[in-house]
Design a protein around this motif. Structure first.
Motif, short mmCIF file in Angstrom:
data_model
loop_
_atom_site.label_atom_id
_atom_site.label_comp_id
_atom_site.label_asym_id
_atom_site.label_seq_id
_atom_site.Cartn_x
_atom_site.Cartn_y
_atom_site.Cartn_z
N LEU A 123 -106.79 72.63 -19.08
CA LEU A 123 -107.36 72.23 -20.37
C LEU A 123 -108.23 70.99 -20.25
N GLY A 124 -108.79 70.58 -21.39
CA GLY A 124 -109.51 69.31 -21.46
C GLY A 124 -110.81 69.25 -20.69
N SER A 125 -111.31 70.41 -20.24
CA SER A 125 -112.55 70.45 -19.45
C SER A 125 -112.44 69.68 -18.14
N THR A 126 -111.25 69.66 -17.59
CA THR A 126 -111.09 69.04 -16.27
C THR A 126 -111.94 69.76 -15.23
N ILE A 127 -112.19 71.05 -15.45
CA ILE A 127 -113.06 71.79 -14.52
C ILE A 127 -114.45 71.15 -14.43
N GLY A 128 -114.83 70.43 -15.50
CA GLY A 128 -116.14 69.78 -15.52
C GLY A 128 -116.30 68.70 -14.46
N ASN A 129 -115.19 68.24 -13.90
CA ASN A 129 -115.27 67.24 -12.83
C ASN A 129 -115.82 67.82 -11.53
N PHE A 130 -115.69 69.14 -11.37
CA PHE A 130 -116.27 69.81 -10.20
C PHE A 130 -117.73 70.14 -10.50
N ALA A 168 -120.35 59.67 -25.99
CA ALA A 168 -118.96 60.01 -25.65
C ALA A 168 -118.52 59.34 -24.35
N TYR A 169 -119.50 58.98 -23.53
CA TYR A 169 -119.17 58.36 -22.24
C TYR A 169 -119.66 56.92 -22.14
N ASN A 170 -120.11 56.41 -23.30
CA ASN A 170 -120.50 55.00 -23.34
C ASN A 170 -120.23 54.51 -24.75
N VAL A 175 -114.49 51.14 -24.09
CA VAL A 175 -113.28 51.67 -23.46
C VAL A 175 -113.62 52.47 -22.20
N THR A 176 -114.67 53.29 -22.31
CA THR A 176 -115.06 54.07 -21.13
C THR A 176 -115.57 53.16 -20.02
N ALA A 177 -116.26 52.09 -20.42
CA ALA A 177 -116.73 51.12 -19.42
C ALA A 177 -115.54 50.51 -18.69
N ALA A 178 -114.51 50.15 -19.46
CA ALA A 178 -113.30 49.57 -18.85
C ALA A 178 -112.63 50.59 -17.93
N PHE A 179 -112.61 51.84 -18.38
CA PHE A 179 -112.03 52.94 -17.60
C PHE A 179 -112.75 53.08 -16.26
N ASN A 180 -114.05 52.98 -16.31
CA ASN A 180 -114.87 53.11 -15.10
C ASN A 180 -114.67 51.90 -14.18
N GLU A 214 -122.97 61.93 -15.87
CA GLU A 214 -122.51 61.21 -14.68
C GLU A 214 -122.14 59.79 -15.07
N MET A 215 -121.02 59.33 -14.57
CA MET A 215 -120.66 57.92 -14.73
C MET A 215 -120.98 57.21 -13.43
N HIS A 216 -121.62 56.06 -13.58
CA HIS A 216 -121.96 55.23 -12.43
C HIS A 216 -121.51 53.80 -12.68
N THR A 244 -119.19 57.61 -9.94
CA THR A 244 -117.73 57.68 -10.01
C THR A 244 -117.18 58.98 -10.60
N GLU A 245 -117.95 59.65 -11.45
CA GLU A 245 -117.42 60.89 -12.04
C GLU A 245 -118.55 61.72 -12.61
N SER A 246 -118.35 63.04 -12.61
CA SER A 246 -119.27 63.96 -13.29
C SER A 246 -118.48 64.79 -14.27
N SER A 247 -119.12 65.13 -15.37
CA SER A 247 -118.53 66.04 -16.35
C SER A 247 -119.57 67.09 -16.69
N GLN A 248 -119.44 68.25 -16.03
CA GLN A 248 -120.37 69.34 -16.31
C GLN A 248 -120.18 69.80 -17.75
C1 AVJ Z 1 -110.57 64.40 -18.23
C2 AVJ Z 1 -112.30 64.79 -16.66
C3 AVJ Z 1 -112.28 65.98 -18.70
O1 AVJ Z 1 -114.90 64.23 -17.91
O2 AVJ Z 1 -114.69 64.18 -20.07
C4 AVJ Z 1 -113.56 60.89 -20.13
C5 AVJ Z 1 -112.67 62.26 -18.14
N1 AVJ Z 1 -114.27 60.36 -18.18
N2 AVJ Z 1 -114.41 59.85 -20.24
C6 AVJ Z 1 -114.24 64.03 -18.92
C7 AVJ Z 1 -113.48 61.20 -18.81
C8 AVJ Z 1 -114.82 59.52 -19.07
C9 AVJ Z 1 -112.78 63.61 -18.79
N3 AVJ Z 1 -111.99 64.67 -18.07
#
Ligand code: AVJ
Length: 285
Positions: A123-130, A168-170, A175-180, A214-216, A244-248
């Motif tokens: 769930l949660g679009s975790t597949i988007g990390n690939f 959503a990622y900024n 909070v997302t900045a702190a997460f990164n 993409e998070m950088h 650091t991360e991608s979310s397709q």
């Molecule tokens: C949990 C990987 C689905 O990519 O949206 C949220 C992680 N990173 N905000 C996502 C995340 C920054 C999230 N996943």
């Protein structure tokens, strides 16, 4: 407003009307049983279900099929939180696997009885990390572990306006900045590194070709970093980033093709009305 004002009085008058009707009935007077279950009544009924004399609820539960939930999770704290939250549900037994996804899934599948069906939740679009190719490879590997007829419920975040995706990622609160940035803090904590967190900034970008966020982490000046436990020193240029991360993000129709190419068929798709996001039910073919 209107409903708020009229609801209680309508409820009261309905109740009053039922009470008077029932009590004025010729012969057997009655009161409708639904009124037994107000907040206090419902709590008392819960207690009734525990009485040794009241076997009904336990019989009902015995006849229902037991379901096992096997959370697969590399974070022991997340696993413990899951067991605590869901452990209350009587008919669900929780057995956690502190393993990477595919290894955990293999262990669960190996332990199953012949008549057991598996429903894998991703769930949660975790597949988007690939990235897309790796995502499909991951689905293929899941399929390999499953038997025909088993199911996979797959969450996929859908493409929406670039502005909304970037926000959503900024987020405004940072909070997302702190997460990164915490990733650097973690490397400092666990590997004895000397990242200066004040010299990095969070960046979220939309990659048009790959259709992903993409998070950088951007190095705000030229700087050297030592990571003793990894036995490395790195020089970062001013403006250089660490990815650091991608979310397709997906198109709803795209999921059908992904399913077909990986040995599933998509039997159901539910798209949220507020935030384009799809839950997809894939059946192993
Ligand atoms: C949990 C990987 C689905 O990519 O949206 C949220 C992680 N990173 N905000 C996502 C995340 C920054 C999230 N996943």
């Amino acid at each position: 407003m209107l409903t708020y004002q009229t609801l209680p009085s309508r409820h009261v008058s309905e109740f009053a009307a039922s009470v008077s009707e029932g009590l004025l009935k010729p012969g057997q007077r009655e009161l409708p049983s639904k009124y037994l279950y107000d907040e206090v009544g419902s709590a008392l009924f819960e207690a009734i279900c525990l009485l040794p004399e009241y076997g009904l609820t336990r019989a009902d539960a015995r006849l229902r099929q037991k379901t096992y939930y096997f959370p697969i999770e590399i974070s022991p704290s997340a696993l413990a939180a899951c067991e605590k939250e869901l452990g209350q549900i009587d008919l669900v037994s929780i057995v956690g696997y502190e393993q990477p996804y595919l290894e955990g899934l293999r262990a669960v599948a190996q332990g199953r009885d012949e008549e057991d069906h598996l429903l894998v939740l991703f769930l949660g679009s975790t597949i988007g990390n690939f990235d897309r190719a790796a995502g499909e490879e991951f689905l293929r590997e899941i399929r390999e572990i499953l038997q025909t007829g088993d199911a996979l419920l797959l969450g996929t975040d859908l493409e929406k306006s670039v502005e909304t995706q970037l926000r959503a990622y900024n987020d405004a609160a940072g909070v997302t900045a702190a997460f990164n940035l915490n990733l650097l803090a973690r490397i400092n904590r666990e590997l004895g590194a000397d990242f200066d967190l004040t010299c990095f900034e969070h960046e979220a970008r939309w990659n048009f070709e790959e259709r992903r966020i993409e998070m950088h982490l951007r190095s705000m000046r030229r700087q050297g970093v030592k990571i003793p436990a990894a036995n490395v020193r790195v020089m970062l240029n001013e403006g250089e980033t660490i990815w650091t991360e991608s979310s397709q993000k997906y198109k709803a129709e795209e999921v059908m093709g992904m399913a077909e190419r990986t040995g599933f068929r998509c039997e159901g798709q539910w798209v949220d009305e507020e935030w384009p996001f799809a839950g997809n039910l894939l059946i192993a073919g």
